[in-house]
Structure formats: structure tokens, C-alpha cells
Design a protein around this motif. Structure first.
Motif, mmCIF file in Angstrom:
data_model
loop_
_atom_site.group_PDB
_atom_site.id
_atom_site.type_symbol
_atom_site.label_atom_id
_atom_site.label_comp_id
_atom_site.label_asym_id
_atom_site.label_seq_id
_atom_site.Cartn_x
_atom_site.Cartn_y
_atom_site.Cartn_z
ATOM 1 N N VAL A 21 5.704 3.958 0.794
ATOM 2 C CA VAL A 21 5.144 2.547 0.434
ATOM 3 C C VAL A 21 5.459 1.521 1.259
ATOM 4 O O VAL A 21 6.558 1.425 1.848
ATOM 5 C CB VAL A 21 5.654 1.955 -0.855
ATOM 6 C CG1 VAL A 21 5.093 0.770 -1.541
ATOM 7 C CG2 VAL A 21 5.550 3.189 -1.968
ATOM 8 N N GLY A 22 4.539 0.624 1.869
ATOM 9 C CA GLY A 22 4.850 -0.465 2.772
ATOM 10 C C GLY A 22 3.937 -1.786 2.541
ATOM 11 O O GLY A 22 3.045 -1.609 1.700
ATOM 12 N N VAL A 23 4.507 -2.742 3.164
ATOM 13 C CA VAL A 23 3.514 -3.936 3.158
ATOM 14 C C VAL A 23 2.621 -4.299 4.348
ATOM 15 O O VAL A 23 3.061 -3.847 5.440
ATOM 16 C CB VAL A 23 4.638 -5.024 3.321
ATOM 17 C CG1 VAL A 23 5.370 -5.335 4.259
ATOM 18 C CG2 VAL A 23 3.826 -6.482 2.668
ATOM 19 N N LEU A 24 1.588 -4.501 4.269
ATOM 20 C CA LEU A 24 0.472 -4.805 5.202
ATOM 21 C C LEU A 24 0.820 -5.998 6.008
ATOM 22 O O LEU A 24 1.000 -7.255 5.476
ATOM 23 C CB LEU A 24 -1.043 -4.805 4.834
ATOM 24 C CG LEU A 24 -1.962 -5.017 5.612
ATOM 25 C CD1 LEU A 24 -2.122 -4.037 6.599
ATOM 26 C CD2 LEU A 24 -3.532 -5.060 5.132
ATOM 27 N N GLY A 52 0.951 -1.108 0.021
ATOM 28 C CA GLY A 52 -0.196 0.089 0.002
ATOM 29 C C GLY A 52 0.902 1.215 -0.149
ATOM 30 O O GLY A 52 1.783 1.081 0.514
ATOM 31 N N VAL A 53 0.177 2.285 -0.359
ATOM 32 C CA VAL A 53 0.855 3.592 -0.453
ATOM 33 C C VAL A 53 0.119 4.320 0.549
ATOM 34 O O VAL A 53 -1.018 4.796 0.630
ATOM 35 C CB VAL A 53 0.815 4.336 -1.981
ATOM 36 C CG1 VAL A 53 1.611 5.789 -1.899
ATOM 37 C CG2 VAL A 53 1.533 3.333 -3.063
ATOM 38 N N ILE A 54 1.179 5.126 1.411
ATOM 39 C CA ILE A 54 0.392 5.716 2.852
ATOM 40 C C ILE A 54 0.917 7.125 2.366
ATOM 41 O O ILE A 54 2.172 7.203 2.532
ATOM 42 C CB ILE A 54 1.000 5.273 3.934
ATOM 43 C CG1 ILE A 54 0.594 3.867 4.277
ATOM 44 C CG2 ILE A 54 0.357 6.343 5.251
ATOM 45 C CD1 ILE A 54 1.566 2.827 3.872
ATOM 46 N N PRO A 55 -0.291 8.105 1.924
ATOM 47 C CA PRO A 55 0.229 9.292 2.035
ATOM 48 C C PRO A 55 1.356 10.042 2.895
ATOM 49 O O PRO A 55 1.018 9.934 4.209
ATOM 50 C CB PRO A 55 -0.936 10.240 1.785
ATOM 51 C CG PRO A 55 -2.056 9.106 1.306
ATOM 52 C CD PRO A 55 -1.441 8.006 1.843
ATOM 53 N N GLY A 93 -6.220 8.392 2.027
ATOM 54 C CA GLY A 93 -5.534 8.376 0.883
ATOM 55 C C GLY A 93 -4.889 6.928 0.600
ATOM 56 O O GLY A 93 -4.164 7.064 -0.185
ATOM 57 N N LEU A 94 -4.932 6.208 1.603
ATOM 58 C CA LEU A 94 -4.387 4.819 1.562
ATOM 59 C C LEU A 94 -4.870 4.241 0.023
ATOM 60 O O LEU A 94 -6.017 4.296 -0.183
ATOM 61 C CB LEU A 94 -4.665 3.830 2.593
ATOM 62 C CG LEU A 94 -4.162 2.370 2.486
ATOM 63 C CD1 LEU A 94 -2.718 2.489 2.584
ATOM 64 C CD2 LEU A 94 -4.797 1.648 3.789
ATOM 65 N N ARG A 95 -3.902 3.970 -0.533
ATOM 66 C CA ARG A 95 -4.421 2.992 -1.729
ATOM 67 C C ARG A 95 -3.221 1.997 -2.280
ATOM 68 O O ARG A 95 -2.047 1.946 -1.642
ATOM 69 C CB ARG A 95 -4.470 4.098 -2.932
ATOM 70 C CG ARG A 95 -3.248 5.108 -3.269
ATOM 71 C CD ARG A 95 -3.244 6.024 -4.285
ATOM 72 N NE ARG A 95 -1.853 6.544 -4.650
ATOM 73 C CZ ARG A 95 -0.653 6.384 -4.978
ATOM 74 N NH1 ARG A 95 -0.940 4.922 -5.328
ATOM 75 N NH2 ARG A 95 -0.061 7.047 -5.145
ATOM 76 N N GLY A 96 -3.476 1.342 -3.181
ATOM 77 C CA GLY A 96 -2.606 0.249 -3.583
ATOM 78 C C GLY A 96 -1.535 1.108 -4.648
ATOM 79 O O GLY A 96 -1.659 2.201 -4.976
#
Length: 161
Positions: free
Chosen positions: A15-18, A8-11, A56-59
Motif C-alpha cells: 500500500v502506498g500514497v500517490l 493505492g494498493v500495488i499488487p 491490478g492497481l486499485r484503491g
């Protein structure tokens, strides 16, 4: 809805992994949280599941979207923000970064790179450029499955005034 192992992309963070979806109690109320481990630095970020969209969390973008990013980086907009004071520009750029849109991040990188050719950037603008460029490079490298160094070179070649 994200699943454990999704990227996921965290504004404003990257970028990180869940790694986990867990329940936590806050002020006596139980909430579900996404727990992401960021790639840059390994920091953990918790995002309430019910607020994921508003934060704004998104792939990660699809590889097919990258040409749109490169087109933004190539644009030389006549309505530049360089006539604004540095703090007004800073606030406008910060809003774009908070939006979570990779296209807004690309516009910030472009504008600040072009501005620094015309005049020195403030300390805050330099830090913002570095952070925005890192966000852009990381997401594109993941989407294209290539190393960040190659993406950085592509971006700098495209954006050269």
C-alpha cells in the motif's frame, strides 16, 4: 483515475500514497506514470497510467468488505493444495498474489497457515506467507483505521486451526 494524495494498493508491493503523476520518456515515447511511495520501507513505485488497471492497481478496500476477508480466513476448504509439490503450490499462490485481489491474498494466507500445521513450509512458502500476511494486515489496518498489531492479532485469532 487516481489523484495525488490517494492511497493505492500495488499488487506484490503493498500500500502506498500517490505522490506524483509525471511524464517520462521511454524509448523516445512519452508516457504518464503514477508515482507511489510505499508505506512499508518507503520505496517508490512507478506505474504507467494506461496500464494501471491491468497491473491490478486499485484503491484500498472499503471497511464493509472486511467481513468477507475474515470469512475467507475462517474457511477450511476440502480442496487443499497440500498434495501438490511445494513449487506447484508456490506458482499457484504467486498467481493469486499477482491478481491484486485482497480476497486472493487472504486465501493464500489461510492456506499457508493451515498447511504449516500439517508440514513444514518450504523457504519460498515461508517468505510468501510473510509477504501475503503483511499485505493483508496493512490494507485492513488502513481500511479500519487501526494499528497493524491489532489487525495481526485479529487475523491470527480467526485463522487458528
Amino acid at each position: 483515475m487516481f489523484k495525488i494524495g490517494d492511497i493505492g494498493v500495488i499488487p506484490m508491493h503493498g500500500v502506498g500514497v500517490l505522490e506524483d503523476i509525471r511524464e517520462e520518456e521511454v524509448s523516445g515515447v512519452s508516457y504518464k506514470f503514477y508515482v507511489f511511495r510505499l508505506y512499508n520501507g518507503g520505496m517508490t513505485v512507478m506505474i504507467p497510467v494506461e496500464n494501471a488497471e491491468t497491473t491490478g492497481l486499485r484503491g484500498v478496500i472499503d471497511k464493509k468488505e472486511i467481513p468477507k476477508i475474515y470469512k475467507i480466513l475462517q474457511e477450511r476448504s476440502p480442496h487443499s493444495n497440500n498434495n501438490h509439490t511445494w513449487n506447484k503450490r508456490y506458482r499457484e499462490y504467486m498467481e493469486k498474489l499477482k491478481s491484486g485481489s485482497i480476497f486472493d491474498v487472504a486465501a493464500v494466507v489461510r492456506d499457508l497457515c493451515l498447511l504449516q500445521v500439517e508440514k513444514p513450509l518450504s523457504f519460498g512458502e515461508k517468505k510468501m506467507l510473510e509477504a501475503a500476511r503483511n499485505l493483508l494486515v496493512m490494507e485492513i489496518s488502513i481500511a479500519k483505521n487501526i494499528n497493524e498489531e491489532m489487525v495481526e492479532k485479529e487475523i491470527m485469532r480467526i485463522i487458528k486451526p
